[in-house]
Scaffold this active site. Sequence first.
Site, PDB file in Angstrom:
ATOM      1  N   GLU A 335     -12.488  56.245  74.967  1.00 20.53           N
ATOM      2  CA  GLU A 335     -12.523  57.718  74.838  1.00 20.53           C
ATOM      3  C   GLU A 335     -13.923  58.270  74.631  1.00 20.53           C
ATOM      4  OE1 GLU A 335      -8.103  58.572  73.071  1.00 20.53           O
ATOM      5  OE2 GLU A 335      -9.600  57.891  71.632  1.00 20.53           O
TER       6      GLU A 335
HETATM    7  N1  IFG Z   1      -6.236  56.542  70.959  1.00 19.43           N
HETATM    8  C1  IFG Z   1      -7.477  56.144  70.287  1.00 19.43           C
HETATM    9  C2  IFG Z   1      -7.351  55.683  68.847  1.00 19.43           C
HETATM   10  C3  IFG Z   1      -6.258  56.422  68.073  1.00 19.43           C
HETATM   11  C4  IFG Z   1      -4.963  56.363  68.864  1.00 19.43           C
HETATM   12  C5  IFG Z   1      -3.812  56.943  68.054  1.00 19.43           C
HETATM   13  C6  IFG Z   1      -7.309  53.963  71.381  1.00 19.43           C
HETATM   14  C7  IFG Z   1      -8.015  52.790  71.993  1.00 19.43           C
HETATM   15  C8  IFG Z   1      -5.154  57.114  70.154  1.00 19.43           C
HETATM   16  N2  IFG Z   1      -8.085  55.030  71.046  1.00 19.43           N
HETATM   17  O1  IFG Z   1      -6.109  53.923  71.195  1.00 19.43           O
HETATM   18  O2  IFG Z   1      -8.592  55.880  68.183  1.00 19.43           O
HETATM   19  O3  IFG Z   1      -6.646  57.742  67.799  1.00 19.43           O
HETATM   20  O4  IFG Z   1      -2.570  56.612  68.637  1.00 19.43           O
END
Ligand code: IFG
Length: 521
Positions: A335
Amino acid sequence: MKNQLNLLLIFCVAILFFSCENKAPATPKDLLKENLIPKPVSVNGTGSSFAITSATEIFINGDSEELKRVGEIFANELKPATGFDFPIKNTDAAPATGNFYFTLIKNDKLGNEGYQLTITEDLVQLEANQPAGIFRGIQTIKQLLPPSIAKNTAQSGPWEIASGSITDYPNYEYRGAMLDVSRHFFGVEDVKKYIDYIASYKMNVLHLHLTDDQGWRIEIKKWPNLTTMGGTTEVGGTKGGFFTQEDYKEIVSYAMERHIMIVPEIDMPGHTNAALASYAQLNCDGKARDLYTGIEVGFSTFCTRRELTYEFIDDVIRELVAMTPGPYIHIGGDESHETREDDYIYFISRVQEIVAKHGKQVMGWDDIVAGELKSNAVAQHWAKEENAKTAVDKNLKVVMSPAKKAYLDMKYDSTSTLGLHWAGYIEIDTGYDWDPANYIDGVGKENILGVECPLWTETVTNMDELEYMVFPRLLGYAEIGWSPDSGKKWDEYKIRLGKQKPRFEAMDLNYYASKLVPWSE
Ligand code: IFG
């Protein structure tokens, strides 16, 4: 007349006998009726049982310090409920009757973590190639004992286990759980408890998500503000916390004794607000960011074209590697929406060189496949299936953590008060009924290092809430990672899972009693 009276007398005695027989806890005599999770490779029952008594001792062959430590951990776990001390003794031959006997052997079929458990009326013998295998076999022995063994106060017993033999070894070599200690901080004792939980189900990796926008949780001596500033808060604005290097070493040592590898994660270039709030010079505009206590993602980035950034990362990785015996440093990579694509690719290649210089392998969320990676890098699949396919195209091993199946922070259903649901709801059957080797076209068993179930803690603040999200789904991921591909059927598994109720209660677990599971004593 006399014969009728005799018959009546015999009938009454029989009724009395059988009714008394039902009063005492039934001695377990059928190994095939045990509800072991993860399910072993093969089980054969011999119709009798072994009784642990106050005279029982633990014999280990040779003077392997690791093996002795495994025996001590076992003895310490049995003591509270039995009240028995279990002396650990060295021997090079089978001991007298009534004892445990742990021996290291050569049996290629068992690999590094497999074991052969043989239980007779006289002896409980565990054989394995490595101490890790003995430790995994001990988890099986614990599950064969009555659920009350898990209590931390003296129980009446008797402590009997059904006789027979179990041959067992893991399906995947990487069987992990992840704990996000950044969104909400969990201290050393909580992490140790989580290690005990995952160890009980033969998992062998704890991935610690140590840094994110909301908190930097590992002391780096060269950059102290990371924790003195970046570790002071968490989601919701409550007091955060951090691991000193001594704390982290204590966690690593506790995990290693249980043959669990710690994979530390420094998430970057995104998810870095805590560091950017701690040091202005890490920001391209030279302005320190405010500490962040919300739950948005994707808004932060390191300054990827500034040399100072790589000096900083080199310092962080150096200090982390010095206290991390495992082969992996997880560099996150997810992200990074504020990082330009070309800058991201440049960043990943620079960081990979730093990790390699310090002698470790890169692991990262599968976003990292955008960059050029060394062949020993590992991509952790979480959302985009094309990233997992690209990883395979680049001959990288994949750890499967699909958010739709394996994210422990996903709500069970729309009534769950804890958790998120951006990836969907994960009831117990959803979390169990999937096969990593057949989940993404083009990502086959030969590409998969293993599986991992991440617990993100935006909404999880303490061990009670952790237990609610983790149990019982954790047991399903443990079985997916350990047990043979064939024979994994939800309708069979849910019965075995339901039979864990008395053990969950003895463990004093705040577990989610899903209506899909036939919970039973
Ligand atoms: N995605 C984000 C996490 C977390 C997650 C919560 C990944 C690799 C959503 N990154 O999962 O930091 O916020 O479900």
